[in-house]
Enzyme design. Sequence first.
Site, PDB file in Angstrom:
ATOM      1  N   HIS A 226       0.145 -21.889  40.183  1.00  0.00           N
ATOM      2  CA  HIS A 226       1.467 -21.276  40.220  1.00  0.00           C
ATOM      3  C   HIS A 226       2.543 -22.181  39.622  1.00  0.00           C
ATOM      4  O   HIS A 226       3.275 -21.740  38.740  1.00  0.00           O
ATOM      5  CB  HIS A 226       1.894 -20.798  41.600  1.00  0.00           C
ATOM      6  CG  HIS A 226       3.187 -20.045  41.489  1.00  0.00           C
ATOM      7  ND1 HIS A 226       3.262 -18.758  40.994  1.00  0.00           N
ATOM      8  CD2 HIS A 226       4.462 -20.423  41.703  1.00  0.00           C
ATOM      9  CE1 HIS A 226       4.532 -18.381  40.925  1.00  0.00           C
ATOM     10  NE2 HIS A 226       5.277 -19.375  41.337  1.00  0.00           N
ATOM     11  N   TYR A 230       5.938 -22.428  36.120  1.00  0.00           N
ATOM     12  CA  TYR A 230       7.280 -22.997  35.939  1.00  0.00           C
ATOM     13  C   TYR A 230       7.266 -24.074  34.858  1.00  0.00           C
ATOM     14  O   TYR A 230       8.272 -24.326  34.208  1.00  0.00           O
ATOM     15  CB  TYR A 230       7.816 -23.510  37.277  1.00  0.00           C
ATOM     16  CG  TYR A 230       7.929 -22.356  38.245  1.00  0.00           C
ATOM     17  CD1 TYR A 230       7.305 -22.366  39.476  1.00  0.00           C
ATOM     18  CD2 TYR A 230       8.587 -21.191  37.875  1.00  0.00           C
ATOM     19  CE1 TYR A 230       7.341 -21.275  40.314  1.00  0.00           C
ATOM     20  CE2 TYR A 230       8.636 -20.090  38.704  1.00  0.00           C
ATOM     21  CZ  TYR A 230       8.012 -20.137  39.916  1.00  0.00           C
ATOM     22  OH  TYR A 230       8.049 -19.059  40.740  1.00  0.00           O
ATOM     23  N   HIS A 377       2.709  -7.901  34.775  1.00  0.00           N
ATOM     24  CA  HIS A 377       3.675  -8.910  35.240  1.00  0.00           C
ATOM     25  C   HIS A 377       3.704 -10.100  34.292  1.00  0.00           C
ATOM     26  O   HIS A 377       4.763 -10.514  33.810  1.00  0.00           O
ATOM     27  CB  HIS A 377       3.289  -9.359  36.649  1.00  0.00           C
ATOM     28  CG  HIS A 377       3.856 -10.672  37.072  1.00  0.00           C
ATOM     29  ND1 HIS A 377       5.185 -10.883  37.308  1.00  0.00           N
ATOM     30  CD2 HIS A 377       3.242 -11.856  37.292  1.00  0.00           C
ATOM     31  CE1 HIS A 377       5.389 -12.141  37.681  1.00  0.00           C
ATOM     32  NE2 HIS A 377       4.225 -12.747  37.665  1.00  0.00           N
ATOM     33  N   PHE A 378       2.531 -10.664  33.997  1.00  0.00           N
ATOM     34  CA  PHE A 378       2.612 -11.939  33.278  1.00  0.00           C
ATOM     35  C   PHE A 378       2.843 -11.813  31.783  1.00  0.00           C
ATOM     36  O   PHE A 378       3.209 -12.779  31.123  1.00  0.00           O
ATOM     37  CB  PHE A 378       1.469 -12.896  33.611  1.00  0.00           C
ATOM     38  CG  PHE A 378       0.068 -12.512  33.208  1.00  0.00           C
ATOM     39  CD1 PHE A 378      -0.892 -12.266  34.183  1.00  0.00           C
ATOM     40  CD2 PHE A 378      -0.324 -12.474  31.879  1.00  0.00           C
ATOM     41  CE1 PHE A 378      -2.198 -11.993  33.846  1.00  0.00           C
ATOM     42  CE2 PHE A 378      -1.626 -12.189  31.532  1.00  0.00           C
ATOM     43  CZ  PHE A 378      -2.568 -11.949  32.512  1.00  0.00           C
ATOM     44  N   HIS A 379       2.711 -10.570  31.232  1.00  0.00           N
ATOM     45  CA  HIS A 379       3.109 -10.456  29.831  1.00  0.00           C
ATOM     46  C   HIS A 379       4.630 -10.386  29.710  1.00  0.00           C
ATOM     47  O   HIS A 379       5.212 -10.685  28.682  1.00  0.00           O
ATOM     48  CB  HIS A 379       2.417  -9.266  29.167  1.00  0.00           C
ATOM     49  CG  HIS A 379       1.008  -9.583  28.771  1.00  0.00           C
ATOM     50  ND1 HIS A 379      -0.050  -9.504  29.645  1.00  0.00           N
ATOM     51  CD2 HIS A 379       0.488 -10.050  27.616  1.00  0.00           C
ATOM     52  CE1 HIS A 379      -1.159  -9.873  29.049  1.00  0.00           C
ATOM     53  NE2 HIS A 379      -0.869 -10.221  27.819  1.00  0.00           N
ATOM     54  N   ARG A 441      -8.072  -5.362  36.509  1.00  0.00           N
ATOM     55  CA  ARG A 441      -7.740  -6.204  35.356  1.00  0.00           C
ATOM     56  C   ARG A 441      -9.018  -6.862  34.853  1.00  0.00           C
ATOM     57  O   ARG A 441     -10.084  -6.724  35.479  1.00  0.00           O
ATOM     58  CB  ARG A 441      -6.710  -7.256  35.752  1.00  0.00           C
ATOM     59  CG  ARG A 441      -7.219  -8.263  36.752  1.00  0.00           C
ATOM     60  CD  ARG A 441      -6.247  -9.309  37.139  1.00  0.00           C
ATOM     61  NE  ARG A 441      -6.031 -10.302  36.095  1.00  0.00           N
ATOM     62  CZ  ARG A 441      -5.576 -11.528  36.353  1.00  0.00           C
ATOM     63  NH1 ARG A 441      -5.312 -11.885  37.589  1.00  0.00           N
ATOM     64  NH2 ARG A 441      -5.386 -12.390  35.399  1.00  0.00           N
ATOM     65  N   ARG A 442      -8.946  -7.552  33.715  1.00  0.00           N
ATOM     66  CA  ARG A 442     -10.092  -8.298  33.183  1.00  0.00           C
ATOM     67  C   ARG A 442     -11.322  -7.397  33.082  1.00  0.00           C
ATOM     68  O   ARG A 442     -12.417  -7.756  33.456  1.00  0.00           O
ATOM     69  CB  ARG A 442     -10.419  -9.509  34.096  1.00  0.00           C
ATOM     70  CG  ARG A 442      -9.305 -10.512  34.134  1.00  0.00           C
ATOM     71  CD  ARG A 442      -9.544 -11.660  35.083  1.00  0.00           C
ATOM     72  NE  ARG A 442      -8.812 -12.836  34.610  1.00  0.00           N
ATOM     73  CZ  ARG A 442      -8.658 -13.940  35.295  1.00  0.00           C
ATOM     74  NH1 ARG A 442      -9.199 -14.039  36.490  1.00  0.00           N
ATOM     75  NH2 ARG A 442      -7.998 -14.958  34.800  1.00  0.00           N
TER      76      ARG A 442
END
Length: 552
Positions: A226, A230, A377-379, A441-442
């Site tokens: 995580h 950042y 979310h992460f794209h 996913r995946r």
Amino acid sequence: MTLSFARENRITSWHFIIAFAALAIGLLLGPLQVWEHTGIKELNFYPYLRAIGIQSYYQGLTLHGVLNALVFTIFFITGFLTFAATRSLQKPLTIPALSWTALIVMVIGLLMAAVPILLNEATVLFTFYPPLKANPFFYIGLTLVVVGSWITGWSLFATYLAWRKENPGVQTPLIALGSLITMALWQLCTLGVAVEMLTMLIPWSLGLIPGLDPLLARTFFWFTGHPLVYFWLLPAYVSWYGMVPKMAGGKLFSEPLARLAFWLFLLISTPLGFHHQYTDPGIPAIWKYVHAGLTFAVFFPSLLTAFNVIASLEIGGRARGGTGLFGWIFRLPWNEPSFATQTLAMIIFAFGGISGLINASYNLNLVTHNTVWVPGHFHMTVGTASALTFMALMYWMLPMLTGKALRWPKLALAQGWTWFIGMALMSSPLHILGLRYEIPRRTMIGALPYFNPEWSPFLIASALGGTILLISSILFFTVMIGTLVSKEKLVKAVEMPVAEAYQPGLAPKWLDSWRPWLAGAVTLVVIGYGPMLVQLIAQSQWIVPGPAGRLW
Ligand code: HAS
Ligand code: CU
């Protein structure tokens, strides 16, 4: 005496060349994935990829994830922070050999990790969860990339210490402070993945230990996993706080608040990895709640950022004659590629942040976890807040590093908008499909035996978005290569934009002292992870052998 940063420019340039070469390859797999997901047979190109060595979906997905999320980001960020910190301190590297060594170690690591992926001997994705097993060189190579990035950090810390000695009592300039805090966070948080690699994955893949404990391995991974986000995000914040307000013709609304945001990330980012493990057995719910609480806490410095950056843009918009509640927005320099593209990245990130908060909610996460909501979310986060900001930085950094005028600035502007539109179109349906239909996913969605025609409109929209993203990527590399080969010299030298504080000199001393924040960060890690790590290590069963025999 004019300082020369020619050496720093060369180091940064090499980092960028490798970073964007990785991105160029890693990006290409993206559209192939969304086209396959539509379930339209003609759009599934995987059978043809065998001709160029892509044997499987998972090899392609590993290439996409490792090259984009690990290689592109780590090489770009270490290069950008070297550039930003030395320029902001107005001090060239004290030990340049350290930075060159760092780069060489990272390149050796990259080559070591890339070969097994290309040979289809490392299809373990970018999180390399065991008991999936890869060729040991994949693990050793990625470990060297991280070690090399540590050495970059040591070189920056050495330069900073020398600067502090030469400038007693002078407050660290914000861009340098944000860069150095990012590097300090990276050194702390990568201890998790270092332990996982050195005590588990490397000896296990070399056959030196018969098995390992997947839960312990995942826990060490998410100790890093995580705060890794950042490490990806804060370099964008260095630009959004330290440079974009200047580009907008404004000033940084609150410099102390910006400093506080960076310190809070250092303080809170690491002890919250269990929010990736809400469904993992063997971790008591109480610890998942503790990490959930800390995740909500780490949401706060991003909210500070949203407030501070928007206020800074408003100062710029009004300075350009903007009036009324929102009139200032239209006065911002939307015709300037780097500014416009970064602001578009911020807007998408706002939505990525909201879906992150939903992920963080222990109960809601049980619905979204392991569904296509998460890639949605992460794209919007690493795929846009970070990646699009890094591309946008090149619109002024490439001219500065090469002395050449940016070729086709209108294409650069089009690139920002097509990424914005393409990403919104690609990621939003993934959120809906993950939430409403729990699509995993995946997964090769198009090949699922339970493929539901109700999904098709959303998957086709997402594929359209992925196609627009491909066009945007082509635009980006066209502008980059066009600039590199162009003969047109810059009329006026480009300088790194440095935003002034709206009210200078307000930041109190405690926002420039490392000890309390570092001590706080380490203490929170010990509290947030200590008891559980002791328990997980004590009860660990190193008996999961993974796939039998050699994979290579
Ligand atoms: Fe995340 C999963 C929670 C941020 C990346 N995240 C992932 C994964 C990745 C990732 C790669 O709690 C998947 C890993 C895997 O493969 O399994 N994430 C969060 C939370 C935040 C967050 C609470 N994520 C990020 C960032 C990433 C990133 C940043 C990359 C850079 N994430 C999770 C959770 C999971 C997760 C769970 C696990 C899901 C599961 O079950 O597997 C927060 O930090 C977000 C805070 C952000 C905001 C937005 C602030 C807005 C700003 C811009 C404002 C400016 C504007 C401009 C709007 C609050 C700063 C206005 C313009 C004008 C013109 C006015
Ligand atoms: Cu997370």
